[in-house]
Motif scaffolding. Sequence first.
Motif, PDB file in Angstrom:
ATOM      1  N   LEU A 190       9.584   3.888  17.845  1.00 43.81           N
ATOM      2  CA  LEU A 190       9.437   2.936  19.198  1.00 43.81           C
ATOM      3  C   LEU A 190       9.025   1.545  18.905  1.00 43.81           C
ATOM      4  CD1 LEU A 190       8.170   5.417  21.776  1.00 43.81           C
ATOM      5  CD2 LEU A 190      10.482   4.604  21.925  1.00 43.81           C
ATOM      6  N   SER A 219       3.162  11.399   9.071  1.00 45.29           N
ATOM      7  CA  SER A 219       4.304  11.454   8.699  1.00 45.29           C
ATOM      8  C   SER A 219       4.633  11.712   7.117  1.00 45.29           C
ATOM      9  CB  SER A 219       4.925  10.190   9.081  1.00 45.29           C
ATOM     10  OG  SER A 219       4.916  10.242  10.561  1.00 45.29           O
ATOM     11  N   SER A 220       3.956  11.053   6.392  1.00 46.07           N
ATOM     12  CA  SER A 220       4.224  11.028   5.105  1.00 46.07           C
ATOM     13  C   SER A 220       3.128  11.871   4.339  1.00 46.07           C
ATOM     14  CB  SER A 220       4.302   9.772   4.405  1.00 46.07           C
ATOM     15  OG  SER A 220       5.097   8.872   5.090  1.00 46.07           O
ATOM     16  N   VAL A 267       7.289   0.797   5.339  1.00 46.96           N
ATOM     17  CA  VAL A 267       8.772   0.435   5.366  1.00 46.96           C
ATOM     18  C   VAL A 267       9.442   0.654   6.462  1.00 46.96           C
ATOM     19  CG1 VAL A 267      11.038   1.314   4.021  1.00 46.96           C
ATOM     20  CG2 VAL A 267       8.855   0.750   2.750  1.00 46.96           C
ATOM     21  N   ALA A 315      -1.092   2.366  16.129  1.00 47.84           N
ATOM     22  CA  ALA A 315      -0.035   2.621  17.417  1.00 47.84           C
ATOM     23  C   ALA A 315      -0.229   4.059  17.995  1.00 47.84           C
ATOM     24  CB  ALA A 315       1.433   2.452  16.927  1.00 47.84           C
ATOM     25  N   SER A 359       4.707   8.795  12.716  1.00 48.05           N
ATOM     26  CA  SER A 359       5.408   7.665  13.154  1.00 48.05           C
ATOM     27  C   SER A 359       5.673   7.972  14.358  1.00 48.05           C
ATOM     28  CB  SER A 359       6.544   7.640  12.283  1.00 48.05           C
ATOM     29  OG  SER A 359       5.973   7.385  10.779  1.00 48.05           O
ATOM     30  N   LYS A 360       5.836   6.774  15.259  1.00 47.76           N
ATOM     31  CA  LYS A 360       6.540   6.900  16.786  1.00 47.76           C
ATOM     32  C   LYS A 360       7.713   6.135  16.611  1.00 47.76           C
ATOM     33  CE  LYS A 360       1.801   7.670  17.565  1.00 47.76           C
ATOM     34  NZ  LYS A 360       0.925   7.574  16.454  1.00 47.76           N
ATOM     35  N   ASN A 381      14.568   4.919  -1.779  1.00 46.18           N
ATOM     36  CA  ASN A 381      14.475   4.154  -0.530  1.00 46.18           C
ATOM     37  C   ASN A 381      14.770   2.868  -0.326  1.00 46.18           C
ATOM     38  OD1 ASN A 381      12.941   4.255   1.944  1.00 46.18           O
ATOM     39  ND2 ASN A 381      10.897   4.821   1.420  1.00 46.18           N
ATOM     40  N   SER A 383      -2.673  -2.594  11.574  1.00 44.66           N
ATOM     41  CA  SER A 383      -1.292  -1.936  11.005  1.00 44.66           C
ATOM     42  C   SER A 383      -0.107  -2.069  12.074  1.00 44.66           C
ATOM     43  CB  SER A 383      -1.665  -0.136  10.605  1.00 44.66           C
ATOM     44  OG  SER A 383      -2.029   0.355  12.134  1.00 44.66           O
ATOM     45  N   GLY A 395      -0.246  10.872   4.583  1.00 45.02           N
ATOM     46  CA  GLY A 395      -1.509  10.917   5.281  1.00 45.02           C
ATOM     47  C   GLY A 395      -2.318   9.711   4.558  1.00 45.02           C
TER      48      GLY A 395
HETATM   49  C1  LIG Z   1       9.569   2.875  13.396  1.00 47.21           C
HETATM   50  C2  LIG Z   1       9.300   3.389  12.158  1.00 47.21           C
HETATM   51  C3  LIG Z   1      10.292   3.260  10.959  1.00 47.21           C
HETATM   52  C4  LIG Z   1      10.109   3.587  10.014  1.00 47.21           C
HETATM   53  N1  LIG Z   1      10.900   3.691   8.783  1.00 47.21           N
HETATM   54  C5  LIG Z   1      10.823   4.246   7.601  1.00 47.21           C
HETATM   55  C6  LIG Z   1      11.709   4.168   6.684  1.00 47.21           C
HETATM   56  O1  LIG Z   1      12.947   3.794   6.812  1.00 47.21           O
HETATM   57  N2  LIG Z   1      11.364   4.627   5.340  1.00 47.21           N
HETATM   58  C7  LIG Z   1      10.147   4.979   5.129  1.00 47.21           C
HETATM   59  O2  LIG Z   1       9.760   5.431   3.876  1.00 47.21           O
HETATM   60  N3  LIG Z   1       9.155   5.148   6.187  1.00 47.21           N
HETATM   61  C8  LIG Z   1       9.521   4.601   7.436  1.00 47.21           C
HETATM   62  N4  LIG Z   1       8.537   4.540   8.118  1.00 47.21           N
HETATM   63  C9  LIG Z   1       7.140   4.835   7.852  1.00 47.21           C
HETATM   64  C10 LIG Z   1       6.469   6.330   7.713  1.00 47.21           C
HETATM   65  O3  LIG Z   1       7.325   7.193   8.494  1.00 47.21           O
HETATM   66  C11 LIG Z   1       4.973   6.596   7.637  1.00 47.21           C
HETATM   67  O4  LIG Z   1       4.474   5.947   8.741  1.00 47.21           O
HETATM   68  C12 LIG Z   1       4.250   5.704   6.627  1.00 47.21           C
HETATM   69  O5  LIG Z   1       4.816   6.157   5.300  1.00 47.21           O
HETATM   70  C13 LIG Z   1       2.904   6.102   6.868  1.00 47.21           C
HETATM   71  O6  LIG Z   1       2.335   7.427   6.794  1.00 47.21           O
HETATM   72  P1  LIG Z   1       1.022   8.202   6.473  1.00 47.21           P
HETATM   73  O7  LIG Z   1       1.374   9.639   6.278  1.00 47.21           O
HETATM   74  O8  LIG Z   1       0.224   7.397   5.579  1.00 47.21           O
HETATM   75  O9  LIG Z   1       0.469   7.817   7.935  1.00 47.21           O
HETATM   76  P2  LIG Z   1       0.780   8.405   9.383  1.00 47.21           P
HETATM   77  O10 LIG Z   1      -0.442   8.799  10.027  1.00 47.21           O
HETATM   78  O11 LIG Z   1       1.911   9.150   9.662  1.00 47.21           O
HETATM   79  O12 LIG Z   1       1.204   6.714   9.871  1.00 47.21           O
HETATM   80  C14 LIG Z   1       0.668   6.176  11.006  1.00 47.21           C
HETATM   81  C15 LIG Z   1       0.650   4.740  10.994  1.00 47.21           C
HETATM   82  O13 LIG Z   1       1.753   4.398  11.567  1.00 47.21           O
HETATM   83  C16 LIG Z   1       1.695   3.442  12.519  1.00 47.21           C
HETATM   84  N5  LIG Z   1       2.773   3.597  13.380  1.00 47.21           N
HETATM   85  C17 LIG Z   1       3.169   4.783  14.149  1.00 47.21           C
HETATM   86  N6  LIG Z   1       4.306   4.467  14.935  1.00 47.21           N
HETATM   87  C18 LIG Z   1       4.295   3.072  14.955  1.00 47.21           C
HETATM   88  C19 LIG Z   1       4.953   2.366  15.660  1.00 47.21           C
HETATM   89  N7  LIG Z   1       5.992   2.562  16.674  1.00 47.21           N
HETATM   90  N8  LIG Z   1       4.814   0.688  15.449  1.00 47.21           N
HETATM   91  C20 LIG Z   1       4.011   0.451  14.716  1.00 47.21           C
HETATM   92  N9  LIG Z   1       3.058   1.185  13.895  1.00 47.21           N
HETATM   93  C21 LIG Z   1       3.249   2.656  14.162  1.00 47.21           C
HETATM   94  C22 LIG Z   1       0.332   3.821  13.097  1.00 47.21           C
HETATM   95  O14 LIG Z   1      -0.607   2.878  13.871  1.00 47.21           O
HETATM   96  C23 LIG Z   1      -0.541   4.232  11.560  1.00 47.21           C
HETATM   97  O15 LIG Z   1      -0.822   2.688  11.101  1.00 47.21           O
HETATM   98  C24 LIG Z   1       8.631   4.222   9.534  1.00 47.21           C
HETATM   99  C25 LIG Z   1       7.653   4.281  10.448  1.00 47.21           C
HETATM  100  C26 LIG Z   1       8.011   3.916  11.944  1.00 47.21           C
HETATM  101  C27 LIG Z   1       6.848   4.105  12.902  1.00 47.21           C
END
Ligand SMILES: Cc1cc2nc3c(=O)[nH]c(=O)nc-3n(C[C@H](O)[C@H](O)[C@H](O)COP(=O)(O)OP(=O)(O)OC[C@H]3O[C@@H](n4cnc5c(N)ncnc54)[C@H](O)[C@@H]3O)c2cc1C
Length: 367
Positions: A107, A57-58, A157, A79, A104-105, A303, A131, A60
Amino acid sequence: MAEDAEGFLYPKVDASICIDCQACVRVCPFHNPSKEEKPQSVYAALNKNEEIRRDSSSGGMFTILAEKVIKDGGIVFGARFTDDWQVEIVPTETIEDLAAFRGSKYLQAQMGSSLALAKKYLQEGRKVLFSGTPCQIAGLRHYLRKDYDNLLAVDFVCHGVPSPKVWKMYLDEVSEAGQRAISDIKFRDKPQGWKRFNFNLSYNESDKSYTISSYNGDNHYMRAFLSNMILRPSCYNCQAKCERSKSDITLADYWGIDQVHPNMDDDKGTSLLIVHTEKGRQALDFSQTTYTESTYEDAFRFNPAIEKSAIPHPKRADFFNKLDSTKDLLKLIDKELRPSTKQRIKNFYYWCRHKAKIILLHLLGGG
Ligand SMILES: Cc1cc2nc3c(=O)[nH]c(=O)nc-3n(C[C@H](O)[C@H](O)[C@H](O)COP(=O)(O)OP(=O)(O)OC[C@H]3O[C@@H](n4cnc5c(N)ncnc54)[C@H](O)[C@@H]3O)c2cc1C
């Protein structure tokens, strides 16, 4: 766990066998918020592996942390979707399985037996990366009741978690009551860029594959989620936000990166890393990343969800009151999110003022 009228799960105590030891109250993060602490350091970072960053989502950075733990013989809890497109937290020991955790899911993930399993692995001396949302991490800490050197807790966050009932109804409506077999869901697809992310839902019907893809601001579920209409009540008064986080590292989107560190922005996703503990700092390996040190003030400026809980949408109660009787969820979301007449007049006024400014500038030769 029993579902309430809005579809959220709550623990239900069987009073006939409860010994009133209050253990459940003591482990509840809502009743026992930690004291606020300033983080140690803040970074903007991105994973150099373009494929992993595309699927995250962000930037990585979760995968960077998780791969290191697995390479050291540890276990990662994350998750992933269940077969019926709900979300659960499960452990893995393989790098291949991390793919299902990416993204990000939006839920609330079911914890299942993950807390008890994590405790078992920790007691066996295995390295564990757990996590989850800030409240899930706070719950884990309270449940463990002591610090383990071999535990790395990573949260993010969190905007809040939406109603599982609304999600089920949404899936039912877009899958035409299950006639379309859903094959993939991505809440944060980046074809138009990380900042303008899409919601994607793929399905099979009559031996053909289709994908419904919409900009998040046009998708009904995402609009209801992002406008704070369907969040869990406790999310409006979160007791586990950043400065109270019990995690070692908090991950997030580095919104505003184009203004704070423009050289770190290619619109493919930049992570914000907030490091709370020495253990968190030691877990960071930047060798596969591009990164720069940043400041908490800069990150917070763009943020606010880092510290501030979501404010309930004024139509939240009305929406849930009408939910059970509606035959068309998408229409109900449209209706409840439609701006009031006063708001529409205000918007129209601002739109006219903006256009007039452009015309005036043009007439005055300002371009
Ligand atoms: C419900 C939710 C709300 C969010 N709100 C914000 C926000 O307001 N502002 C912000 O800056 N970022 C928010 N995020 C976080 C952001 O979207 C990314 O997940 C985070 O920055 C990590 O990104 P990444 O690229 O490192 O890894 P990614 O590969 O994108 O992240 C995956 C990680 O998220 C975890 N994950 C995914 N979905 C869920 C879930 N439903 N419940 C628990 N863990 C989960 C996975 O287990 C893993 O640890 C939110 C994420 C979620 C799931």
